[in-house]
Write a protein that holds these residues in place. Sequence first.
Motif, PDB file in Angstrom:
ATOM      1  N   HIS A 801       0.831  -1.194   0.000  1.00 16.03           N
ATOM      2  CA  HIS A 801       0.000   0.000   0.000  1.00 16.03           C
ATOM      3  C   HIS A 801       0.873   1.255   0.000  1.00 16.03           C
ATOM      4  N   ALA A 802       0.491   2.209  -0.816  1.00 16.66           N
ATOM      5  CA  ALA A 802       1.212   3.482  -0.860  1.00 16.66           C
ATOM      6  C   ALA A 802       0.862   4.301   0.379  1.00 16.66           C
ATOM      7  N   GLU A 803       1.891   4.903   0.985  1.00 14.95           N
ATOM      8  CA  GLU A 803       1.686   5.736   2.172  1.00 14.95           C
ATOM      9  C   GLU A 803       2.648   6.907   2.163  1.00 14.95           C
ATOM     10  N   SER A 804       2.273   7.931   2.894  1.00 16.37           N
ATOM     11  CA  SER A 804       3.184   9.039   3.169  1.00 16.37           C
ATOM     12  C   SER A 804       2.819   9.618   4.523  1.00 16.37           C
ATOM     13  N   HIS A 805       3.843   9.959   5.293  1.00 16.11           N
ATOM     14  CA  HIS A 805       3.636  10.553   6.611  1.00 16.11           C
ATOM     15  C   HIS A 805       4.551  11.760   6.752  1.00 16.11           C
ATOM     16  N   PRO A 806       4.143  12.758   7.514  1.00 15.21           N
ATOM     17  CA  PRO A 806       4.973  13.963   7.650  1.00 15.21           C
ATOM     18  C   PRO A 806       6.273  13.670   8.389  1.00 15.21           C
ATOM     19  N   GLY A 807       7.329  14.350   7.979  1.00 20.58           N
ATOM     20  CA  GLY A 807       8.610  14.172   8.655  1.00 20.58           C
ATOM     21  C   GLY A 807       8.552  14.582  10.110  1.00 20.58           C
ATOM     22  N   SER A 808       7.613  15.479  10.437  1.00 19.34           N
ATOM     23  CA  SER A 808       7.487  15.940  11.820  1.00 19.34           C
ATOM     24  C   SER A 808       6.981  14.848  12.756  1.00 19.34           C
ATOM     25  N   ALA A 809       6.524  13.729  12.183  1.00 12.62           N
ATOM     26  CA  ALA A 809       6.047  12.624  13.027  1.00 12.62           C
ATOM     27  C   ALA A 809       7.196  11.974  13.793  1.00 12.62           C
ATOM     28  N   TRP A 810       8.403  12.048  13.259  1.00 18.04           N
ATOM     29  CA  TRP A 810       9.557  11.359  13.845  1.00 18.04           C
ATOM     30  C   TRP A 810       9.885  11.940  15.219  1.00 18.04           C
ATOM     31  N   LEU A 811       9.890  11.080  16.238  1.00 15.88           N
ATOM     32  CA  LEU A 811      10.165  11.508  17.608  1.00 15.88           C
ATOM     33  C   LEU A 811      11.666  11.583  17.868  1.00 15.88           C
ATOM     34  N   PRO A 812      12.088  12.540  18.662  1.00 19.16           N
ATOM     35  CA  PRO A 812      13.496  12.544  19.090  1.00 19.16           C
ATOM     36  C   PRO A 812      13.800  11.266  19.871  1.00 19.16           C
ATOM     37  N   ALA A 813      15.024  10.825  19.770  1.00 17.19           N
ATOM     38  CA  ALA A 813      15.404   9.576  20.444  1.00 17.19           C
ATOM     39  C   ALA A 813      15.270   9.711  21.952  1.00 17.19           C
ATOM     40  N   LEU A 814      14.768   8.656  22.578  1.00 19.17           N
ATOM     41  CA  LEU A 814      14.735   8.614  24.032  1.00 19.17           C
ATOM     42  C   LEU A 814      16.108   8.160  24.535  1.00 19.17           C
ATOM     43  N   GLU A 815      16.604   8.857  25.535  1.00 18.18           N
ATOM     44  CA  GLU A 815      17.909   8.499  26.094  1.00 18.18           C
ATOM     45  C   GLU A 815      17.782   7.859  27.464  1.00 18.18           C
ATOM     46  N   GLU A 816      16.678   8.121  28.113  1.00 17.65           N
ATOM     47  CA  GLU A 816      16.417   7.513  29.410  1.00 17.65           C
ATOM     48  C   GLU A 816      15.079   6.799  29.363  1.00 17.65           C
ATOM     49  N   PHE A 817      14.967   5.724  30.118  1.00 15.31           N
ATOM     50  CA  PHE A 817      13.751   4.896  30.080  1.00 15.31           C
ATOM     51  C   PHE A 817      13.281   4.608  31.501  1.00 15.31           C
ATOM     52  N   PRO A 818      12.795   5.649  32.164  1.00  9.22           N
ATOM     53  CA  PRO A 818      12.360   5.463  33.556  1.00  9.22           C
ATOM     54  C   PRO A 818      11.167   4.521  33.632  1.00  9.22           C
ATOM     55  N   SER A 819      11.095   3.805  34.723  1.00  8.08           N
ATOM     56  CA  SER A 819       9.977   2.908  34.968  1.00  8.08           C
ATOM     57  C   SER A 819       8.730   3.754  35.264  1.00  8.08           C
ATOM     58  N   PRO A 820       7.530   3.308  34.894  1.00  8.51           N
ATOM     59  CA  PRO A 820       7.237   2.013  34.281  1.00  8.51           C
ATOM     60  C   PRO A 820       7.470   2.015  32.773  1.00  8.51           C
ATOM     61  N   LEU A 821       7.503   0.824  32.209  1.00 12.05           N
ATOM     62  CA  LEU A 821       7.638   0.660  30.767  1.00 12.05           C
ATOM     63  C   LEU A 821       6.337   1.120  30.106  1.00 12.05           C
ATOM     64  N   ARG A 822       6.421   2.158  29.280  1.00 16.58           N
ATOM     65  CA  ARG A 822       5.227   2.698  28.628  1.00 16.58           C
ATOM     66  C   ARG A 822       5.064   2.043  27.254  1.00 16.58           C
ATOM     67  N   ILE A 823       3.969   1.339  27.097  1.00 14.35           N
ATOM     68  CA  ILE A 823       3.712   0.606  25.854  1.00 14.35           C
ATOM     69  C   ILE A 823       2.443   1.139  25.208  1.00 14.35           C
ATOM     70  N   ALA A 824       2.567   1.537  23.960  1.00 15.10           N
ATOM     71  CA  ALA A 824       1.404   1.997  23.184  1.00 15.10           C
ATOM     72  C   ALA A 824       0.917   0.865  22.297  1.00 15.10           C
ATOM     73  N   VAL A 825      -0.398   0.711  22.263  1.00 12.60           N
ATOM     74  CA  VAL A 825      -1.044  -0.242  21.348  1.00 12.60           C
ATOM     75  C   VAL A 825      -1.945   0.602  20.453  1.00 12.60           C
ATOM     76  N   ILE A 826      -1.700   0.582  19.158  1.00 12.98           N
ATOM     77  CA  ILE A 826      -2.317   1.554  18.258  1.00 12.98           C
ATOM     78  C   ILE A 826      -3.454   0.927  17.454  1.00 12.98           C
ATOM     79  N   GLY A 827      -4.575   1.662  17.342  1.00 11.47           N
ATOM     80  CA  GLY A 827      -5.646   1.272  16.430  1.00 11.47           C
ATOM     81  C   GLY A 827      -6.887   0.763  17.118  1.00 11.47           C
ATOM     82  N   GLY A 828      -7.734   0.093  16.325  1.00 13.76           N
ATOM     83  CA  GLY A 828      -8.938  -0.548  16.836  1.00 13.76           C
ATOM     84  C   GLY A 828      -8.587  -1.978  17.210  1.00 13.76           C
ATOM     85  N   ILE A 829      -8.590  -2.264  18.486  1.00 22.32           N
ATOM     86  CA  ILE A 829      -8.070  -3.545  18.976  1.00 22.32           C
ATOM     87  C   ILE A 829      -9.228  -4.495  19.262  1.00 22.32           C
ATOM     88  N   GLY A 830      -9.543  -5.323  18.281  1.00 26.55           N
ATOM     89  CA  GLY A 830     -10.547  -6.363  18.454  1.00 26.55           C
ATOM     90  C   GLY A 830      -9.883  -7.684  18.792  1.00 26.55           C
TER      91      GLY A 830
END
Length: 988
Positions: A801-830
């Motif tokens: 599938h053809a796609e395009s997303h804005p360059g501004s979507a790119w997040l700066p790198a995370l350098e620290e990962f404090p607890s808790p572990l943050r997990i994103a689940v994206i979309g309609g989750i059936g």
Amino acid sequence: MIRQFFDRLLKIYKAKPKFFDQKYYLLTYPDVAKSGINPFFHFKEYGWREGRNPSRIFNTLYYKDKNLGKEELSFNPLDHYKKYNKTMKLKITPDSEEEYLRIQRSVIKIYFNEFYYRKRYTDINNIDALDHYLRIGWRQGYDPTPSFSTTEYLNAHPDVLILDVSPFYHYISTSNPKLSVPDLAELAISVPAAAGGSINGPSSDLDIKEVMKTLSSEFDADFYLKEFQDVRTAKIDPVKHYVEYGWREGRNPTALFWTSYYLSKYGDVRASNLNPFFHYIKYGRREGRRPNPVGAVLWERPKAPSKKDWHLAFSAKDVPDAEVTIIMPVYKGFSDTLASIYSVLTNPQETSFNLLVINDCGPEDELNETLRDLAAEGWFGYAENQTNLGFVRTVNEALAYRPDLDVILLNSDTLVFGNWIDRLLAHARRDESVATITPFSNNATICSYPEFNRNNLISLEVPPAVLDEYTSVCNEGRSNVVPTGVGFCFYMRRSIINILGTLDDSAFGKGYGEENDYCLRALKAGFKNVFAHDVFVYHTGKISFASLASNTYESGQTALLNKHPDYGLRVQRYIEANPSHEARLRLDLYRLARSIGPGAAIFITHSWTGGVFTHAHSLAQRLARENVKVVFLRVGGRTEGKLNVNISVQNPVDVYTPSLGPMLITKYQDLILDFIGWLRPKILHVHSFAGLDWQGVLAMMSILKDAPCPYHCTVHDYSSICHRNDCVTTEGIYCGQPATSVCRACIRADRGCSDFVDPDERRSVYGAFLEAAKQVFVPSMDTAKRLKRVFPLVEPIVKPHAESHPGSAWLPALEEFPSPLRIAVIGGIGTHKGSGVLHGLALDARRRSLPIEFTIVGFSNKIEPLKKAGVKETGKYASDDEAIRQLHDLRPHLAFFPSIWPETYCYTLSIALACGIPAVVFDIGAQAERLRALAAGHILELALIDQLSALNDALLQLPLAELWQNRRYPDFASYDSVLEDYYGLASV
């Protein structure tokens, strides 16, 4: 007791003065100080509902809209914070203005009327309209919708200025409207109106003289009196009648303004109780509102031909071998009458005919002299009554002119086209029991088009002659039996006239009701009245005998009911049954096809959202840029338990199609095929049959097999091999695509399956269908391999599938990962997207107190169970951009995709990759294939689906720093030309 209760609560909150600051509250809200109400009592009972802040550091609206779910909106945000903060670490104020603006945007975006805003405030140019309103517009007094007054709201709620937020956001956030999106136009009425203000100007109780004065400049009194005989009879001022009664009764003040339409379309006007025509004149027109659904121009009045035009005519006087006589009674109407005669004499027929014009002692000297001159030149037979006999006696006199011939009575305010006589008589020749025939017309009650039983005065996109041509093609030979014909164009078989006698001139005198009487006499004698669907005759209406209408109509109707007490019941039953609906539907679709033109693309897809929807609409947008219009046939969606197809156009053409709606596929199979043929498409592309029962699938396949061009297919799911489309059982387990014997047992065990299809039959039918396709596209190699295993003769073509997303979507790198572990689940989750897996992970994490925080950026099918397990949901997002903004706010460590089925592509994975968030997937389907190709993210063993504790441990042990360091921006597929590079076709 109540006061003591609040005093105890106040002591609790005062122990932490950052929560509730009494001094701040009284100074900030002087109305509270003036009222003498205990400030804390005020906040607990009223203030939080009004969006007031309890202290400088607690933002009530921000907290509510960021942290509270829909089912928690009755929860005081301060109480919610006290109860859940220890476990959830909730934010009580935004980090920045930008963050708060994003929250505000998410709350009001579906209510904001961008079209109205841009049209009214032209200074914003290419600026994001909603962003402009939130930052600048409301401060300048700009209104976000036609039905919400920024100024009036601020006047009624001065405390909103203290909050420094847009009044529309405050209203939506504090009102929590529960209406569905199509009804949102009604929302903004209640608060300003209740505050004593107005929405778009004056209130509904305006002085009647002011309303009448405004209406009178555009009110069509002649139209109103012609349409509504009761008003004419009562001799009431038509403008005053409309203002006081007519608009509430749904009457129209002009042919172009439809009262009921305007009120039904614009709920804010309906709710305001404002006279709709007044609203349109004062506000609606400049706001871009439509006064009717058809158009802005009435049909043109016919023009009399010039003298030199008559050389194109042919004589229809005393034709020796004539088969039919056209009888045209004439009274007045110079242009209409001459144009009507001219149309008869300039449209050649294979059928020989006479034209007899009878002048019933008309009052117009110019018309009388012209008719005599033309008759003297031999164009038609002509007679003049020495005294006015009225329509009925005039016709009866004419019936004796050629007593051996069939007759067509034709009003002198009609225009005929093409071989109209040949087509009318073809219906008579097919059935000798046909007594009368009436064609389609714009103004012919039950034979009217485009709207049934209406005088259609507004012009369509093509002139009447073209409309007749369209009718002759799409409805060739079609007809239905009617209880009565309509006299504007009325075929009468001579042999039946000889049996029934002529029109009843003693009962009906000057006219109105005589043709209805004749038709009922025919019916009761065992004959038929037929409505011919393949002829269209234009009828201006009530011209020749208009001055007699008001005097004769009521007496005619009385005489008709005296002779036939069952007449009204017969007609009412016919109207309710509407057996000519398909004829109008066919003409609607033919006009639509002709307006779209040849070379369009037709997409067959389901009626849901999701990946198929996203891909199909993306393709349609690209094709539109390549000058290819796209017509969607959306299958599925149930009306009274029956499966339908809905037709829509990606870039709508301005064609009024009131009969077009959901069509039962098995009932209208031939019509759907005809529509495809009328379109002459360049591309016929099947995306999905999901939502159809097996009978519907077979019907659609049959249509496509017989279509005039080859079809393409895209395999988005596994409906070709699985009755559930995704190879996931009812227990939420991936089946592994076993042998058909196992599938057969699965179907029998599926209590939700009401449409049993043997898996061998399913595969056989789909296999033949896919093999016959011109091209079978798949979005991934994994899908191609799975398809090939089942259908070895199918050669799938991998087209990501053809796609395009804005360059501004790119997040700066995370350098620290404090607890808790943050997990994103994206979309309609059936279920197939892993909602069961996610629920199990959350329960395990809570049971073992694991430092994991799951947030669904989207929605799930297990809202309550997941919420109780500690999983947050942001709710359904409107676009990828919104999902990206939410991910930026969340800044997760990982994006986890718990799908348990072999995805064919996975658009939500693309969102994570575009943001640079390391993705974690199971080793299955396109999701794993895409991560391998990118050499980024992490692929989990599929067996962990059933080992949830081990899965949580695996997630906690992932090398976050390494995953973020190894991020790769995906090389999304793109096609310079969809026609050439995707379909392999020549560009338009």
